[in-house]
Design a protein around this motif. Structure first.
Motif, short mmCIF file in Angstrom:
data_model
loop_
_atom_site.label_atom_id
_atom_site.label_comp_id
_atom_site.label_asym_id
_atom_site.label_seq_id
_atom_site.Cartn_x
_atom_site.Cartn_y
_atom_site.Cartn_z
N VAL A 1 11.62 67.71 97.84
CA VAL A 1 11.25 67.87 99.24
C VAL A 1 9.93 68.62 99.36
O VAL A 1 9.12 68.35 100.26
N GLY A 2 9.67 69.54 98.45
CA GLY A 2 8.43 70.30 98.50
C GLY A 2 7.19 69.45 98.41
O GLY A 2 6.21 69.68 99.13
N TYR A 3 7.19 68.45 97.55
CA TYR A 3 6.00 67.62 97.41
C TYR A 3 5.87 66.60 98.53
O TYR A 3 4.79 66.02 98.72
N MET A 4 6.93 66.36 99.27
CA MET A 4 6.77 65.62 100.52
C MET A 4 5.83 66.41 101.43
O MET A 4 4.96 65.85 102.11
N VAL B 1 10.95 65.50 106.75
CA VAL B 1 10.70 66.89 106.38
C VAL B 1 11.13 67.84 107.49
O VAL B 1 11.72 68.90 107.24
N LYS B 2 10.87 67.46 108.72
CA LYS B 2 11.26 68.30 109.85
C LYS B 2 12.77 68.51 109.88
O LYS B 2 13.26 69.62 110.12
N GLY B 3 13.51 67.45 109.61
CA GLY B 3 14.96 67.55 109.58
C GLY B 3 15.47 68.38 108.43
O GLY B 3 16.60 68.88 108.46
N MET B 4 14.64 68.55 107.39
CA MET B 4 15.02 69.35 106.23
C MET B 4 14.31 70.70 106.24
O MET B 4 14.01 71.27 105.19
N THR B 5 14.05 71.19 107.44
CA THR B 5 13.45 72.50 107.61
C THR B 5 14.36 73.34 108.51
O THR B 5 14.81 72.88 109.55
N ALA C 1 9.39 65.23 122.09
CA ALA C 1 10.53 65.75 121.32
C ALA C 1 10.88 64.79 120.21
O ALA C 1 10.95 63.60 120.41
N HIS C 2 11.06 65.32 119.04
CA HIS C 2 11.51 64.54 117.90
C HIS C 2 12.75 65.20 117.33
O HIS C 2 12.68 66.32 116.83
N GLU C 3 13.86 64.53 117.41
CA GLU C 3 15.09 65.09 116.86
C GLU C 3 15.01 65.09 115.34
O GLU C 3 14.52 64.15 114.73
N PRO C 4 15.47 66.15 114.69
CA PRO C 4 15.47 66.17 113.23
C PRO C 4 16.46 65.17 112.67
O PRO C 4 17.36 64.70 113.37
N VAL C 5 16.27 64.83 111.41
CA VAL C 5 17.21 63.94 110.73
C VAL C 5 18.57 64.60 110.71
O VAL C 5 18.71 65.76 110.32
N HIS C 6 19.60 63.88 111.12
CA HIS C 6 20.96 64.44 111.12
C HIS C 6 21.78 63.90 109.96
O HIS C 6 22.71 64.55 109.51
N ALA C 7 21.48 62.71 109.49
CA ALA C 7 22.22 62.14 108.37
C ALA C 7 21.24 61.35 107.52
O ALA C 7 20.41 60.61 108.04
#
Length: 727
Positions: free
Chosen positions: A216-219, A255-259, A376-382
């Motif tokens: 995820v970091g290199y994303m 990435v936003k969903g994984m923050t 608005a952008h919802e983060p990734v949920h699944a």
């Protein structure tokens, strides 16, 4: 050489880049209206002259210059030499009015030299599988960016048009996916995407197998390098190449969903490097570009503010004006290069915030349909990626994940989505053993799983190994086979982990055994104190500075800070808190990393626990455990699951190789997780009451019914999650 200076060792490679990042930070600081001589210990003019001296050292030690690096070599014309240049260019803009004609001429020579090398000698490659050595998303992006930057800065350069053409090809082969290889429609900068591609670097899920794991970091690094070029065009009022925005939005959304809400990266695939440095820093330019393109929504602003608060918190903890000195003192003693590199990463990213935050607030014009505004952008949920065996589900009350192809295999998370200080990945929740070699770990084997609304189930196996045994004839060895079945229940609260570890067909020696192995950071970010509640009350433990100890709780349950609960369903008489006595989380264990203190202190919640050298017999069962992990639950709720059989119990089944745990979810439904740890498929009667029927959650269908029995059919090594419903 009078008039030259460098930050860090000044050697080739990362030494050069460390200096380049630092000079950009000094350059931005001296240009700031808020510059304070008392706080910095120098005048604005002294800071400016220092930045210019660092720049001159960097330029003169290049292949086209008349000097050298401190190790006697010259730098430049490599796959990575452009990276430091890209990261310092906003600082060059701030220094530009004070640079001499000779400075500007030498800068042009350096950029032309690097661009000609990329144009004429550098082959573009790409591959989703890092094992081929061709997974190059980040370097394709920064190399393409440098070519476009040089062409914009020096339009009279003889090869300027060639720079633009190959630069766009680099960019199209950066965040490239497998689906792109068959894309007949997309055109960037007058070129059809498919015709420009040499390969894919990302899976269609936007998973990235960089450095050999789900990275995820290199994303983030890819996003950040796009931002550096984006803001150069914004500052100059010019239109950026269309190819720069290829898949930026989709990758940013992932990435936003994984923050975490406070800006800390949720690295579900783990990290081989120092915690909360490097890739974490480069979220700053990524946030700014996302804000510029998609708007300043509250969630993004909270991430940025949360991260800046953490930076300030750590600086205050250090007390010496540095960013990382306390928790990285051990690293600084072993590698001044590595330490100064990480300090300069933080400095340069904060300086990018100084350079571009006002532009980002002003908002740019969308790039002709390639990007679009959104409030608005919802983060990734699944999210799921098959190649990495990666599963991720995030809700309002729980962030749950499990990844097999991880930095340290395997690892999972189950915690409140706002509890970034409770996240640590290294073999997290994957019960461990340590052999006698200098390095021990687990190597993934076959795995599978399924996703469903509200969660996931996954299963697989690992081989526990140890390397670099002391005796001359004592080779690296595999010690045990571990099988797992893991399920994130669709109640937004619970995760169940079933593990069965058995020694291989030989005698071995081990020095430590931990069932579960749930890492709980206990360092400056949580005030260096955790409260563990158990059957016998509260246990308050400091982190850094505490002695090494193992605390027996005499309890089958524990709750951390009224946020995370742990309940043993079977296989452990009690839960332990193993406390390492020093910072124990950081660089991936290896012979090269050597012995020394790491970058983050973490307690380890485990059970059973054993320490001290002992032999294990061939085929000895080492772990046979079932655990329930709870997110966003207070101690009373954790205790209830330990005390009440209607909430949690182990089911006794006729097959000795099958394990089953029944859990009542916080949604009111009853779930049964089954694991077949045998080598043959099984059909197991599910113990249900009359008028109840088990529903296979992943398949969405009832279990098989034969006569009066409901049967769960499970393949070897696999698991099944059932919901018990009333007919």
């Amino acid at each position: 050489q009078p008039g030259l200076a460098c930050y860090g060792p000044g050697s080739n490679g990362w030494g050069v880049q460390t200096n380049q990042k630092a000079l950009a930070a000094f350059a931005m600081a001296q240009a700031a209206e808020s510059f304070d001589p008392l706080a910095t210990g120098m005048t604005r003019e002294e800071a400016r002259e220092l930045a210019l001296a660092m720049l001159r050292f960097s330029m003169r030690s290049h292949l086209v210059g008349d000097y050298r690096c401190t190790d006697g070599t010259k730098w430049g014309n490599t796959w990575i030499s452009v990276l430091g240049i890209e990261r310092m260019m906003h600082g060059i803009e701030a220094l530009s009015p004070y640079m001499t004609e000779q400075d500007h001429a030498l800068l042009k020579q350096v950029l032309i030299s690097e661009s000609d090398f990329l144009l004429n000698e550098y082959e573009i490659v790409a591959d989703v599988d890092a094992r081929t050595g061709k997974n190059k998303p980040e370097s394709n992006l920064w190399n393409g960016a440098l070519l476009h930057r040089t062409a914009l800065m020096y339009p009279d350069a003889p090869n300027a048009e060639g720079y633009r053409e190959k630069g766009s090809q680099f960019l199209m082969n950066a965040i490239s996916t497998l689906a792109d290889l068959n894309d007949e429609q997309t055109v960037y900068d007058g070129k059809k995407l498919k015709d420009q591609l040499v390969g894919a670097n990302f899976f269609d899920s936007f998973a990235l197998h960089h450095h050999g794991y789900l990275n995820v970091g290199y994303m983030v690094i890819c996003l950040s390098n796009a931002a550096m070029l984006h803001f150069m065009y914004r500052q100059k009022g010019e239109k950026a190449p269309e190819a720069l925005y290829h898949h930026f939005k989709e990758l940013w959304q992932l990435v936003k969903g994984m923050t975490f809400a406070d800006g800390r990266l949720m690295r579900i695939g783990g990290d081989t490097r120092v915690r909360y440095t490097y890739c974490q820093e480069y979220l700053v330019p990524s946030w700014l570009m996302a804000r510029d393109l998609y708007g300043d929504d509250e969630e993004l602003s909270a991430m940025e503010a949360g991260w800046l608060k953490q930076v300030e918190q750590e600086m205050n903890w250090n007390g010496d004006g540095s960013f990382l000195s306390d928790r990285l003192q051990g690293l600084a003693n072993r590698s001044p290069l590595y330490y100064t590199r990480l300090e300069s990463d933080r400095a340069v990213c904060l300086s990018m915030g100084m350079a571009w935050s006002e532009l980002a607030r002003q908002r740019s014009v969308p790039q002709e349909g390639k990007t679009e505004r959104s409030q608005a952008h919802e983060p990734v949920h699944a999210w799921h990626d098959e190649f990495h065996g990666a599963y991720f589900h995030r809700s309002r009350t729980r962030a749950a994940s499990w990844v097999w192809e991880a930095a340290v295999q395997p690892q999972g998370l189950c915690l409140p989505p706002d509890a970034s200080d409770m996240a640590e990945w290294s073999e997290n929740m994957a019960g461990t053993i340590r052999g006698l070699g200098r390095v021990s770990g687990q190597r993934k084997g076959a795995n599978g799983g399924a996703v469903f609304a509200g969660g996931f189930i996954t299963w697989g196996e690992t081989i526990a190994y140890t390397m670099m045994n002391l005796a001359e004839s004592d080779a690296d060895e595999d010690i045990a086979r571990s099988q797992f079945v893991v399920a994130a229940l669709p109640d937004d609260t619970h995760m169940v982990i079933l593990q069965y570890m058995k020694a291989l067909d030989r005698r071995s020696y081990i020095q430590q055994l931990q069932g579960l192995h749930l890492n709980m950071p206990n360092d400056l970010f949580n005030g260096n104190e955790r409260t563990y509640y158990s059957e016998h009350g509260a246990h308050v433990f400091a982190g850094v500075g505490s002695p090494r100890e193992t605390v027996r709780l005499g309890s089958k349950w524990v709750n951390v800070d009224d946020r995370i609960g742990v309940v043993n369903a079977y296989g452990a008489d009690e839960i332990f808190i193993h406390r390492p006595g020093q910072r124990n989380i950081g660089l991936k264990p290896s012979v090269k990393n050597g012995e020394g203190e790491d970058s983050l202190y973490a307690d380890q919640i485990c059970g059973p626990f054993a320490e001290g050298v002992r032999s294990i017999d061939a085929n000895e069962v080492l772990l046979d455990t079932g655990y329930l992990i709870q997110s966003e639950q207070k101690r009373a709720q954790t205790k209830a699951y330990a005390d009440r059989k209607d909430l949690l119990k182990k089911l006794l089944l006729p097959n000795p190789e099958v394990r089953a745990v029944q859990v009542k979810g916080t949604d009111g439904d009853v779930y049964v997780l089954l694991a077949n740890f045998g080598a043959e498929p099984v059909s197991i009667p599910v113990p249900v009451q009359r008028k109840e029927r088990p529903i296979d959650v992943a398949a969405g269908q009832p279990a098989v019914k034969r006569g009066e029995d409901w049967l769960a059919e499970i393949g070897p090594g696999e698991g099944k999650l059932l919901r018990i419903s009333t007919e």
